[in-house]
Enzyme design. Structure first.
Site, PDB file in Angstrom:
ATOM      1  N   HIS A 128       0.872  -1.183   0.000  1.00 45.65           N
ATOM      2  CA  HIS A 128       0.000   0.000   0.000  1.00 45.65           C
ATOM      3  C   HIS A 128       0.912   1.236   0.000  1.00 45.65           C
ATOM      4  O   HIS A 128       0.995   1.974   0.985  1.00 45.65           O
ATOM      5  CB  HIS A 128      -0.891  -0.034   1.245  1.00 45.65           C
ATOM      6  CG  HIS A 128      -2.124   0.819   1.147  1.00 45.65           C
ATOM      7  ND1 HIS A 128      -2.456   1.558   0.024  1.00 45.65           N
ATOM      8  CD2 HIS A 128      -3.130   1.047   2.052  1.00 45.65           C
ATOM      9  CE1 HIS A 128      -3.587   2.197   0.236  1.00 45.65           C
ATOM     10  NE2 HIS A 128      -4.016   1.912   1.445  1.00 45.65           N
ATOM     11  N   GLN A 131      -0.262   4.851   0.970  1.00 41.64           N
ATOM     12  CA  GLN A 131      -0.472   4.960   2.415  1.00 41.64           C
ATOM     13  C   GLN A 131       0.858   5.208   3.132  1.00 41.64           C
ATOM     14  O   GLN A 131       0.976   6.097   3.974  1.00 41.64           O
ATOM     15  CB  GLN A 131      -1.125   3.668   2.932  1.00 41.64           C
ATOM     16  CG  GLN A 131      -1.416   3.683   4.414  1.00 41.64           C
ATOM     17  CD  GLN A 131      -2.548   4.639   4.771  1.00 41.64           C
ATOM     18  OE1 GLN A 131      -3.614   4.565   4.207  1.00 41.64           O
ATOM     19  NE2 GLN A 131      -2.306   5.540   5.703  1.00 41.64           N
ATOM     20  N   ARG A 291      -3.634  11.847   2.926  1.00 39.72           N
ATOM     21  CA  ARG A 291      -3.727  11.019   1.709  1.00 39.72           C
ATOM     22  C   ARG A 291      -3.963  11.930   0.500  1.00 39.72           C
ATOM     23  O   ARG A 291      -3.388  11.735  -0.565  1.00 39.72           O
ATOM     24  CB  ARG A 291      -4.880  10.004   1.819  1.00 39.72           C
ATOM     25  CG  ARG A 291      -4.706   8.925   2.876  1.00 39.72           C
ATOM     26  CD  ARG A 291      -3.593   7.948   2.549  1.00 39.72           C
ATOM     27  NE  ARG A 291      -3.774   7.256   1.287  1.00 39.72           N
ATOM     28  CZ  ARG A 291      -4.523   6.158   1.104  1.00 39.72           C
ATOM     29  NH1 ARG A 291      -5.143   5.619   2.133  1.00 39.72           N
ATOM     30  NH2 ARG A 291      -4.617   5.597  -0.075  1.00 39.72           N
TER      31      ARG A 291
HETATM   32  N1   CP Z   1      -6.421   3.536   4.306  1.00 42.20           N
HETATM   33  C1   CP Z   1      -7.116   3.234   3.196  1.00 42.20           C
HETATM   34  O1   CP Z   1      -6.560   2.880   2.142  1.00 42.20           O
HETATM   35  O2   CP Z   1      -8.453   3.382   3.332  1.00 42.20           O
HETATM   36  P1   CP Z   1      -9.556   2.901   2.282  1.00 42.20           P
HETATM   37  O3   CP Z   1      -9.503   1.398   2.220  1.00 42.20           O
HETATM   38  O4   CP Z   1     -10.848   3.431   2.813  1.00 42.20           O
HETATM   39  O5   CP Z   1      -9.214   3.479   0.930  1.00 42.20           O
HETATM   40  N1  NVA Z   2      -4.632  -4.161   5.484  1.00 40.61           N
HETATM   41  C1  NVA Z   2      -5.880  -3.528   5.136  1.00 40.61           C
HETATM   42  C2  NVA Z   2      -5.651  -2.100   4.769  1.00 40.61           C
HETATM   43  C3  NVA Z   2      -6.884  -1.331   4.404  1.00 40.61           C
HETATM   44  C4  NVA Z   2      -6.605   0.080   4.017  1.00 40.61           C
HETATM   45  C5  NVA Z   2      -6.538  -4.292   3.993  1.00 40.61           C
HETATM   46  O1  NVA Z   2      -5.841  -4.703   3.065  1.00 40.61           O
HETATM   47  O2  NVA Z   2      -7.760  -4.494   4.039  1.00 40.61           O
END
Ligand code: CP
Ligand code: NVA
Length: 308
Positions: A128, A131, A291
């Site tokens: 991610h 993030q 973000r």
């Molecule tokens: N933190 C994040 O990516 O949130 P969402 O899954 O809501 O996009």
């Molecule tokens: N680890 C979580 C992050 C969500 C933003 C997922 O993948 O669902």
């Protein structure tokens, strides 16, 4: 030459700092860069739900003068209605960039291989990156300097943990990681992070003892115990993560001015107590706001040749 952001391996250390600097500029000049993406169209190809990633990208692209198209699971049905390769080749003829949220990281790699446009990972099972860039920006905003600080990541060695590992090791933040046995971060990603850490003198420490990981740290970070796509493992995971809920006992071991971070969405009284996430040390909504600013900076960096 198109630039992608599939993982933080796509950015050098100076480029990460460039994105952080650009984020600061974008955040302090909120009405600036209004025509930066004029005439450009970017699609969000999402296989999973999203609040922050979807809304912040849509708003950010609009603020930069671009056109944004949301393509949810029912529109594209990546790899089911049509192969990832054909989707990628087709969308390359219409668009200037894709933000992709997929179950399998390999699908994002395939999108990239078969496209002539920039691909940004908006979350996969492995990473991610948007993030993690936001997180180190948010941390820097609170504490000033990054090098030599220590972040404790306590919970699942998942996509968020992997991207934090790559980000922290590249910018010189020490990282303590505490997971239950069997939930450690991926060994190959750890090796990549360790190689970066060797260059920046960042220390990576792995343990199964969450309280030990909190000793003297500047940040305590956690994420959900059950990620999207792991719903059938819920019962086992909730049991395996007992003792990993971040509460005031953890902050008693951390530095007195330590902050709490979480990418959200959060489950109160599961991975974090209400007193911590809604308490004065929590910066989770600053992270959420950032973000927007960070992703505008990422798009400017990737699309406008601002790479230094
Ligand atoms: N933190 C994040 O990516 O949130 P969402 O899954 O809501 O996009
Ligand atoms: N680890 C979580 C992050 C969500 C933003 C997922 O993948 O669902």
């Amino acid at each position: 030459m198109k630039r992608d952001l599939l993982s933080l391996q796509d950015l050098t250390r100076p480029e990460i700092f460039r994105v952080l600097d650009l984020t600061e500029k974008v955040k302090s000049d909120r009405s600036g860069y209004q025509t930066a993406l004029q005439g450009k169209s970017i699609a969000l190809v999402f296989q999973k739900p999203s609040n922050r990633t979807r809304v912040s990208f849509e708003v950010g692209i609009n603020q930069l003068g671009g056109n944004c198209i949301y393509l949810g699971p029912t529109e594209i049905n990546l790899g089911v209605r049509e192969s990832v390769e054909d989707v990628s080749k087709t969308l390359s003829r219409y668009l200037d960039g894709i933000i992709a949220r997929t179950f399998y990281h390999q699908d994002i790699v395939e999108l990239s291989k078969n496209s002539s446009i920039s691909i940004v990972n908006g979350l996969s099972d492995l990473y991610h990156p948007c993030q993690a860039l936001t997180d180190i920006f948010s941390f820097k905003e609170k504490v000033g300097t990054l090098e030599g600080r220590t972040l404790a990541y306590i919970g699942d060695g998942n996509n968020v943990c992997h991207s934090l590992l790559l980000a922290c090791s590249k910018v010189g933040i020490n990282m303590n990681i505490a997971t239950p046995p069997g939930y450690e971060p991926d060994v190959e990603i750890l090796k990549i992070a360790q190689a970066s850490a060797d260059l920046t003198n960042a220390k990576l420490f792995l343990t199964h003892d969450p309280l030990e990981a909190s000793d003297g740290v500047d940040v305590i970070y956690t994420d959900v115990w059950v990620s999207m796509g792991q719903e059938e493992e819920q019962k086992k995971r909730l049991s395996d993560f007992q003792g990993f809920q971040i509460n005031s006992n953890f902050f008693a071991r951390a530095n007195s001015n330590a902050i709490f971070m979480h990418c959200l969405p959060a489950h109160r009284d599961q991975e974090v107590s209400v007193e911590v996430i809604d308490g004065p040390q929590s910066i989770v909504f600053d992270q959420a706001e950032n973000r927007l600013h960070t992703q505008k900076a990422i798009l400017l960096f990737l699309m406008e040749g601002l790479s230094s």
